[in-house]
Scaffold this active site. Structure first.
Site, PDB file in Angstrom:
ATOM      1  CB  SER A   1      38.013  -8.205   8.998  1.00 39.41           C
ATOM      2  OG  SER A   1      36.631  -8.104   8.729  1.00 39.41           O
TER       3      SER A   1
ATOM      4  CE1 TYR B   1      36.861 -12.699  11.705  1.00 45.48           C
ATOM      5  CE2 TYR B   1      35.363 -10.857  11.304  1.00 45.48           C
ATOM      6  CZ  TYR B   1      36.377 -11.703  10.880  1.00 45.48           C
ATOM      7  OH  TYR B   1      36.916 -11.540   9.619  1.00 45.48           O
TER       8      TYR B   1
END
Length: 316
Positions: free
Chosen positions: A156, A182
Site C-alpha cells: 500500500s 499499518y
C-alpha cells in the site's frame, strides 16, 4: 527502464486479463471473500483458472463463489493464527501438487488500539506479513512444482508511514500508533516480495509487491467513521473522492502482477497502476516507493523475524 504495461490508465482486472487463458492453472487468493479480493477471484476465474478463496469466513467465501459461478473452491484461513495457516496449507497440499499463483491479498488496517494475534504478535504485522510469510513457505513445494509461478504481495501507499523496525516490531517498547503499525506491515509486504524472490527466483518462483490504489472497501472497517472525511477520502455527503478507484480497478495491478508478460521472470518490485513504481521520498506524492520498502538488508531482517516465529523453512 521501469517496467510498464501497455494498458490504458485505470483498467479493470477483467480488462487486464483480456487475451489471457489460465485454463489448467491454479490460484490461491487470501481475503478473496471481500473488497478487491472478490474482483481478483472473479478475473482469474473468468480466464479459466481454478481458484481457491482463502478466507476467515467460509460462508462469505462460498457466497462469492456461488455468485461468480466458476471453478472456485473455498477454505478457512485466519492469517493471524499460525495454526490456521498450517491447517489450510496442509489441506490444500493434500488435494493439489502445484500452485501457479499465490495472491496474498488479505489484510487489516489501522487498528485503533494495539491488539495481539493468537500467537502474541502485533495484529497487523501478524495478519499482513507473518501469516502470509508462513503461507508462502508452506506452499512453496507446490509453487516450485508449477514454476514458473508467481506470488503477489499486497502492499500500500501506506508503506511510507513506517519502515520495518526489527528491534521492536510489535510495539512493546515504543508507543503504539495505528498508522505506523499499518505502515510497518505494508513495508513488510513489500520486503517479503524482495526476500521471496531472492530465495526462490532462481528456481522459477518470483514475487512482486502491489499498491492497488485507494479503494473504499471494508478494509476501513476499524477506522473512526469521521476519519475518511477528515482525510479527504469522502466529502460531507459521503461521496468518494474521484481519485479513488473502484474495486474492479483496484484489482487490476494485482492481476497484472499475476499474468503480465512484462513481468516474466521478474520479482522483488513494487508495482502501482500497472507499472513499476519510481523511487520517491516525497511525503506529499501520491505515487512512488520508499527505499526502505525494497531494501535487501531489511528484507533479510524481516525474513529472520518471520522464521523465528514459526520455525518453517523453504524446501532445499
Amino acid at each position: 527502464m521501469p517496467i510498464s504495461s501497455p494498458l490504458a490508465p485505470r483498467p479493470t482486472a477483467l480488462e487486464v486479463l483480456a487475451g489471457h487463458d489460465l485454463s489448467g492453472k491454479t490460484a490461491v487468493v487470501t481475503g478473496g471473500a471481500s473488497g478487491i479480493g472478490i474482483e481478483t477471484v472473479r478475473a482469474l476465474a473468468s480466464a479459466g483458472a481454478t481458484v481457491t478463496i482463502a478466507a476467515r469466513s467460509v460462508a462469505a467465501g462460498q457466497q462469492v463463489a456461488d455468485e461468480i459461478g466458476a471453478a472456485i473452491n473455498v477454505a478457512a484461513l485466519d492469517l493471524a493464527d499460525l495454526g490456521s495457516v498450517r491447517a489450510f496449507a496442509a489441506a490444500w497440499l493434500t488435494g493439489n501438487d502445484r500452485l501457479d499463483l499465490l495472491i496474498e491479498n488479505a489484510g487489516v488496517m489501522a487498528l485503533p488500539e494495539r491488539q495481539l494475534s493468537a500467537d502474541g504478535w502485533e495484529l497487523q504485522l501478524a495478519t499482513n506479513v507473518l501469516g502470509h510469510h508462513l503461507l508462502a513457505v508452506l506452499l512453496a513445494p507446490a509453487l516450485l512444482a508449477a514454476a514458473p509461478s508467481r506470488i503477489v504481495c499486497l502492499s500500500s501507499i501506506g508503506h511510507r508511514r513506517s519502515g520495518f523496525h526489527p528491534e521492536d516490531p510489535h510495539f512493546e517498547d515504543r508507543p503504539y500508533d495505528p498508522w505506523s503499525a499499518y505502515g510497518q506491515s505494508k513495508t513488510g509486504n513489500s520486503l517479503l516480495a524482495v526476500a521471496l524472490t531472492e530465495r526462490l527466483g532462481g528456481r522459477g518462483v518470483t514475487a512482486n509487491a502491489v499498491h492497488p490504489g485507494g479503494i473504499m472497501t471494508n478494509l476501513q472497517r476499524h477506522m473512526d467513521p469521521e476519519l475518511p472525511r477528515k482525510m479527504g477520502w469522502v466529502d460531507a455527503d459521503g461521496n468518494v473522492n474521484p481519485r479513488f478507484k473502484s474495486p474492479e480497478q483496484g484489482a487490476a495491478t494485482t492481476v497484472w502482477a499475476a499474468v503480465g508478460h512484462e513481468l516474466e521472470g521478474v520479482g522483488g518490485l513494487y508495482l502501482e497502476d500497472c507499472h513499476e513504481a519510481a523511487p520517491s521520498e516525497d511525503d506529499n506524492a501520491m505515487e512512488g516507493v520508499r527505499s526502505w520498502a525494497l531494501d535487501p538488508k531489511a528484507a533479510t531482517a524481516l525474513w529472520e523475524l518471520c522464521e523465528s516465529t514459526h520455525n518453517a523453512v523453504l524446501p532445499s
